[in-house]
Design a protein around this motif. Structure first.
Motif, short mmCIF file in Angstrom:
data_model
loop_
_atom_site.label_atom_id
_atom_site.label_comp_id
_atom_site.label_asym_id
_atom_site.label_seq_id
_atom_site.Cartn_x
_atom_site.Cartn_y
_atom_site.Cartn_z
N THR A 143 -10.52 -13.55 -3.82
CA THR A 143 -10.55 -12.41 -2.90
C THR A 143 -9.37 -12.44 -1.93
O THR A 143 -8.98 -11.42 -1.38
CB THR A 143 -11.86 -12.36 -2.08
OG1 THR A 143 -12.04 -13.62 -1.45
CG2 THR A 143 -13.05 -12.04 -2.97
N SER A 144 -8.78 -13.63 -1.74
CA SER A 144 -7.62 -13.71 -0.85
C SER A 144 -6.32 -13.42 -1.60
O SER A 144 -5.28 -13.21 -0.99
CB SER A 144 -7.56 -15.09 -0.18
OG SER A 144 -7.19 -16.05 -1.15
N VAL A 145 -6.39 -13.43 -2.90
CA VAL A 145 -5.17 -13.30 -3.71
C VAL A 145 -5.07 -11.92 -4.35
O VAL A 145 -4.00 -11.33 -4.45
CB VAL A 145 -5.15 -14.40 -4.79
CG1 VAL A 145 -4.03 -14.17 -5.77
CG2 VAL A 145 -5.02 -15.76 -4.15
N ILE A 146 -6.22 -11.41 -4.77
CA ILE A 146 -6.24 -10.05 -5.34
C ILE A 146 -6.57 -9.12 -4.19
O ILE A 146 -7.63 -9.22 -3.58
CB ILE A 146 -7.31 -9.94 -6.46
CG1 ILE A 146 -6.99 -10.95 -7.57
CG2 ILE A 146 -7.36 -8.53 -7.00
CD1 ILE A 146 -8.07 -11.07 -8.63
N SER A 147 -5.63 -8.26 -3.84
CA SER A 147 -5.83 -7.45 -2.64
C SER A 147 -6.30 -6.04 -2.97
O SER A 147 -5.95 -5.48 -4.01
CB SER A 147 -4.54 -7.39 -1.82
OG SER A 147 -3.55 -6.68 -2.53
N LEU A 148 -7.10 -5.52 -2.05
CA LEU A 148 -7.51 -4.11 -2.13
C LEU A 148 -6.99 -3.44 -0.87
O LEU A 148 -7.29 -3.88 0.25
CB LEU A 148 -9.04 -4.01 -2.18
CG LEU A 148 -9.61 -2.59 -2.00
CD1 LEU A 148 -9.18 -1.67 -3.12
CD2 LEU A 148 -11.13 -2.64 -1.91
N LYS A 149 -6.17 -2.42 -1.04
CA LYS A 149 -5.58 -1.76 0.13
C LYS A 149 -5.82 -0.26 0.04
O LYS A 149 -5.63 0.34 -1.01
CB LYS A 149 -4.07 -2.05 0.15
CG LYS A 149 -3.46 -1.98 1.53
CD LYS A 149 -1.96 -2.27 1.47
CE LYS A 149 -1.19 -1.01 1.76
NZ LYS A 149 0.09 -0.90 1.11
N GLU A 150 -6.23 0.30 1.16
CA GLU A 150 -6.38 1.75 1.20
C GLU A 150 -5.04 2.37 1.55
O GLU A 150 -4.33 1.87 2.42
CB GLU A 150 -7.42 2.12 2.26
CG GLU A 150 -7.71 3.60 2.25
CD GLU A 150 -8.73 4.03 3.28
OE1 GLU A 150 -9.12 3.22 4.14
OE2 GLU A 150 -9.13 5.22 3.22
N LYS A 151 -4.68 3.42 0.84
CA LYS A 151 -3.43 4.11 1.15
C LYS A 151 -3.74 5.31 2.05
O LYS A 151 -4.76 5.95 1.88
CB LYS A 151 -2.77 4.58 -0.15
CG LYS A 151 -2.06 3.45 -0.88
CD LYS A 151 -1.68 3.85 -2.29
CE LYS A 151 -0.72 5.03 -2.33
NZ LYS A 151 -0.60 5.58 -3.68
N ARG A 152 -2.83 5.56 2.98
CA ARG A 152 -3.03 6.72 3.85
C ARG A 152 -1.82 7.65 3.79
O ARG A 152 -0.68 7.20 3.76
CB ARG A 152 -3.25 6.26 5.29
CG ARG A 152 -4.54 5.48 5.43
CD ARG A 152 -5.06 5.49 6.85
NE ARG A 152 -6.34 4.79 6.90
CZ ARG A 152 -7.51 5.41 6.89
NH1 ARG A 152 -7.58 6.71 6.81
NH2 ARG A 152 -8.64 4.71 6.95
N GLY A 153 -2.11 8.93 3.78
CA GLY A 153 -1.03 9.92 3.76
C GLY A 153 -0.45 10.10 5.15
O GLY A 153 -0.89 9.46 6.10
N ALA A 154 0.54 11.00 5.28
CA ALA A 154 1.19 11.26 6.56
C ALA A 154 0.17 11.74 7.59
O ALA A 154 0.29 11.45 8.78
CB ALA A 154 2.29 12.28 6.39
N ASP A 155 -0.89 12.43 7.13
CA ASP A 155 -1.91 12.93 8.06
C ASP A 155 -3.01 11.89 8.33
O ASP A 155 -4.04 12.22 8.89
CB ASP A 155 -2.54 14.21 7.47
CG ASP A 155 -3.10 13.97 6.05
OD1 ASP A 155 -3.02 12.83 5.56
OD2 ASP A 155 -3.64 14.93 5.46
N GLN A 156 -2.76 10.66 7.90
CA GLN A 156 -3.70 9.53 8.11
C GLN A 156 -4.96 9.63 7.26
O GLN A 156 -5.85 8.81 7.40
CB GLN A 156 -4.07 9.37 9.60
CG GLN A 156 -2.92 8.81 10.44
CD GLN A 156 -2.39 7.49 9.89
OE1 GLN A 156 -3.13 6.53 9.68
NE2 GLN A 156 -1.10 7.42 9.62
N ARG A 157 -5.04 10.62 6.39
CA ARG A 157 -6.21 10.72 5.52
C ARG A 157 -6.07 9.78 4.33
O ARG A 157 -4.96 9.43 3.95
CB ARG A 157 -6.33 12.15 4.98
CG ARG A 157 -6.81 13.10 6.05
CD ARG A 157 -7.66 14.15 5.38
NE ARG A 157 -8.06 15.17 6.33
CZ ARG A 157 -8.18 16.45 6.00
NH1 ARG A 157 -7.92 16.84 4.78
NH2 ARG A 157 -8.58 17.32 6.90
N ASN A 158 -7.20 9.43 3.76
CA ASN A 158 -7.19 8.55 2.59
C ASN A 158 -6.38 9.17 1.45
O ASN A 158 -6.52 10.36 1.14
CB ASN A 158 -8.63 8.30 2.12
CG ASN A 158 -8.65 7.56 0.78
OD1 ASN A 158 -8.44 8.16 -0.26
ND2 ASN A 158 -8.86 6.26 0.83
#
Ligand SMILES: [Zn+2]
Length: 271
Positions: A143-158
């Motif tokens: 879990t420390s090596v395989i990352s999950l990241k949320e991306k955000r647009g210019a408007d801060q939305r998902n």
């Protein structure tokens, strides 16, 4: 070299416009059709022409590793009836990933759990000194090596998510799974967790030790052969050769008995 000029593909020779080609690190181009012969998770702009050619040959060969192997499927629905699959076989030590984009490629990629490695500064230093460009060590907490990241647009939305694996291969430094925003956040998290869990299961299964033993056997066979050749060249006759073979057999038995441990490159050089 204008915006609308066409350039030949380094593989098929077709003249292609800017929208359907990628510049490789060797400054020549690969067309979108030839790109489909590569690993779907590779970045062609990070590959030279020779590396791309090597990868094409490897993809065809690697795909055979999936033949007759039963795969356990973890899936994530990503909207519009499409899915991302993480399919694995722990005993075989391998997995494959299918995304809506990867389906357009010619070959299914084959990845090995043992090639998911963490960055190791000391080993990287040693490898650099001896001329190897990458170094990673085996992982213990996925879990420390395989990352999950949320991306955000210019408007801060998902704007979707990214799951990233560090991957030890000269041609593929990482595996990046792009998840569109249409997926359900809870399901994305569960999908990532189940991937980490499968990797942890593989780690505990002993397959890794089997793979290390396999590598040790190859190393031993090569060095035994080397000793045999040396004995023959030195004219030690059949006694010298028999002695070298006997040592090789004894070492092979020790490997099977778990008496020989695989050393990291750092240990090999300074241990
Ligand atoms: Zn082409």
């Amino acid at each position: 070299m204008g915006l609308f000029s066409k350039e030949p593909c380094a593989f098929c020779g077709k003249e292609v416009g800017m929208m359907s080609r990628t510049k490789m690190s060797s400054k020549d181009y690969i067309c979108d059709d030839c790109r489909k012969k590569l690993n779907p998770f590779a970045r062609p702009d990070h590959l030279s022409k020779d590396q791309a050619a090597e990868m094409m040959a490897r993809m065809e060969r690697d795909e055979k590793a999936l033949e007759g192997v039963k795969l356990i499927d973890r899936r994530l629905s990503v909207g519009r009836g499409q899915e991302i699959h993480f399919q694995s076989n722990i005993a075989a030590g391998l997995f494959t990933i299918t995304t809506p984009q990867s389906k357009r490629f010619e070959h299914r990629p084959v990845f090995y759990f043992s090639d998911i490695r963490e960055w190791n500064a000391s080993e990287a230093f040693v490898n650099q000194a001896v001329g190897v460009s990458t170094a990673r060590e085996l992982v213990h907490d996925y879990t420390s090596v395989i990352s999950l990241k949320e991306k955000r647009g210019a408007d801060q939305r998902n704007d979707g998510w990214e799951i990233r694996f560090p991957y030890y291969s000269g041609l593929l430094p990482e595996i990046l799974i792009k998840i569109p925003k249409e997926a359900d956040p809870g399901e994305v998290r569960d999908f990532w967790k189940s991937i980490c869990a499968v990797c942890g299961e593989w780690e505990r299964s002993g397959t890794r030790r089997a793979r290390d033993a396999h590598d040790l056997h190859i190393e031993n066979a090569m060095s035994t052969l080397n000793d045999v050749v040396k004995a023959a060249v030195k004219g030690e006759g059949s006694d010298g050769i028999a002695e070298a073979v006997k040592k090789g057999i004894e070492k092979a038995q020790d490997i099977d008995a778990g008496k020989v441990k695989k050393k990291s490159l750092f240990e090999k050089l300074f241990g």
